[in-house]
Design a protein around this motif. Structure first.
Motif, mmCIF file in Angstrom:
data_model
loop_
_atom_site.group_PDB
_atom_site.id
_atom_site.type_symbol
_atom_site.label_atom_id
_atom_site.label_comp_id
_atom_site.label_asym_id
_atom_site.label_seq_id
_atom_site.Cartn_x
_atom_site.Cartn_y
_atom_site.Cartn_z
ATOM 1 N N THR A 5 6.426 10.292 5.533
ATOM 2 C CA THR A 5 6.625 9.956 4.397
ATOM 3 C C THR A 5 8.029 10.064 3.787
ATOM 4 O O THR A 5 8.911 10.611 4.101
ATOM 5 C CB THR A 5 5.799 10.725 3.327
ATOM 6 N N VAL A 6 8.168 8.891 2.650
ATOM 7 C CA VAL A 6 9.633 8.965 2.207
ATOM 8 C C VAL A 6 9.473 9.289 0.844
ATOM 9 O O VAL A 6 8.813 8.868 -0.058
ATOM 10 C CB VAL A 6 10.191 7.424 2.170
ATOM 11 N N ASN A 7 10.490 10.404 0.433
ATOM 12 C CA ASN A 7 10.413 10.755 -1.089
ATOM 13 C C ASN A 7 11.114 9.817 -1.860
ATOM 14 O O ASN A 7 12.436 9.542 -1.363
ATOM 15 C CB ASN A 7 10.966 12.294 -0.796
ATOM 16 N N THR A 8 10.619 9.364 -2.632
ATOM 17 C CA THR A 8 11.470 8.374 -3.628
ATOM 18 C C THR A 8 12.818 8.733 -3.950
ATOM 19 O O THR A 8 13.882 8.095 -3.828
ATOM 20 C CB THR A 8 10.645 7.859 -4.835
ATOM 21 N N LEU A 11 15.162 8.430 -1.411
ATOM 22 C CA LEU A 11 15.620 7.199 -1.168
ATOM 23 C C LEU A 11 16.714 6.645 -2.035
ATOM 24 O O LEU A 11 17.653 6.061 -1.743
ATOM 25 C CB LEU A 11 14.534 6.188 -1.039
ATOM 26 N N GLU A 67 16.346 -1.230 7.383
ATOM 27 C CA GLU A 67 16.387 -0.520 6.048
ATOM 28 C C GLU A 67 17.979 -1.000 5.702
ATOM 29 O O GLU A 67 18.220 -0.961 4.336
ATOM 30 C CB GLU A 67 16.408 1.045 6.140
ATOM 31 N N PRO A 87 6.442 3.910 5.057
ATOM 32 C CA PRO A 87 5.398 3.432 4.127
ATOM 33 C C PRO A 87 6.016 2.521 3.140
ATOM 34 O O PRO A 87 5.362 1.689 2.735
ATOM 35 C CB PRO A 87 4.778 4.890 4.013
ATOM 36 N N TRP A 88 7.245 2.678 2.898
ATOM 37 C CA TRP A 88 7.838 2.103 1.796
ATOM 38 C C TRP A 88 8.177 0.777 2.051
ATOM 39 O O TRP A 88 8.439 -0.136 1.099
ATOM 40 C CB TRP A 88 9.069 2.698 1.081
ATOM 41 N N GLN A 91 5.611 -1.789 0.814
ATOM 42 C CA GLN A 91 5.635 -1.502 -0.853
ATOM 43 C C GLN A 91 6.786 -2.265 -1.287
ATOM 44 O O GLN A 91 6.596 -2.987 -2.408
ATOM 45 C CB GLN A 91 5.780 -0.163 -0.939
ATOM 46 N N THR A 92 7.891 -2.337 -0.676
ATOM 47 C CA THR A 92 9.106 -3.050 -1.404
ATOM 48 C C THR A 92 9.208 -4.399 -0.961
ATOM 49 O O THR A 92 9.911 -5.081 -1.774
ATOM 50 C CB THR A 92 10.387 -2.012 -1.086
#
Length: 173
Positions: A5-8, A11, A67, A87-88, A91-92
Motif C-alpha cells: 500500500t502507498v501512504n498518501t 507519496l 511513476e 494501488p494508487w 485511482q490517479t
C-alpha cells in the motif's frame, strides 16, 4: 503475493522532494543538444541516445518508470508498462488499466514492443537487452546506471532526483 500500500503522505512527500529536479530538468545542462527534428541526450549509463524533437509515445519498462513519467506529467504518453500494480495507479489515472503490460521487462517480446511503436523505451541498464532492442529499431534510455553506489539515504535521494531529471529531459518536462 501481496500488493504494497502507498501512504498518501509519503507519496506527497516524495513528490515534494523531487519537485526541484523536475523544475531543473528542462533548464540548462550540457547533456542535451537541441535540434529542430531530433535531439541527443546522454543517459546515466553514458550512452548517446537520439530522440525525436517531441516524444509522444513511451514505454516504461523499469520497475518505477511509470511513476516517474506520471510525476513529470507524461502519463498519457505511456503505451506500454512494466507489470507493477501499485494501488494508487488506477485511482490517479483510470486509463492506465488499458495500457498493455510487459510481464517480463528483462526479456520483453520484441514483436509486441514494435507493434506498440514507442518513440522511446525507459529500460534497464542491460547492454545485451539494450542492443537487442536497438537492433529491432527501438530507442532505449536507461534512466539509472546499473551500478549504484548508495551508501546513504542522501545517495538514494540524489539518485532519484537524477533519474527524474532524465525523464524530464527526454519528455520535455
Amino acid at each position: 503475493m501481496s500488493v504494497p500500500t502507498v501512504n498518501t503522505r509519503w507519496l506527497i512527500a516524495l513528490c515534494s522532494l523531487l519537485a526541484p529536479a523536475l523544475l531543473a530538468a528542462g533548464h540548462g545542462g550540457d547533456t542535451v543538444v537541441e535540434e529542430t527534428e531530433a535531439r541527443t541526450i546522454v543517459d546515466p549509463s553514458g550512452r548517446q541516445v537520439s530522440l525525436p524533437a517531441e516524444v509522444k509515445r513511451i514505454g516504461c519498462l523499469t520497475g518505477a518508470s511509470y511513476e516517474k513519467a506520471f510525476l513529470v506529467g507524461a502519463a498519457d504518453k505511456v503505451v506500454v508498462r512494466a507489470a507493477t500494480f501499485p494501488p494508487w495507479m488506477e485511482q490517479t489515472r483510470p486509463a492506465i488499466s488499458k495500457v498493455p503490460v510487459i510481464r517480463n521487462s528483462h526479456s520483453p517480446n520484441m514483436e509486441e514492443l514494435l507493434k506498440l511503436a514507442p518513440d522511446v523505451l525507459f529500460s534497464w541498464d542491460d547492454p545485451l537487452l539494450t542492443r537487442q532492442m536497438e537492433r529491432n529499431g527501438l530507442t532505449v534510455v536507461s534512466p539509472q546506471p546499473v551500478r549504484n553506489h548508495l551508501a546513504s539515504e542522501q545517495d538514494f535521494i540524489d539518485l532519484l532526483k537524477a533519474e527524474v531529471a532524465v525523464y524530464g529531459k527526454v519528455l520535455g518536462a
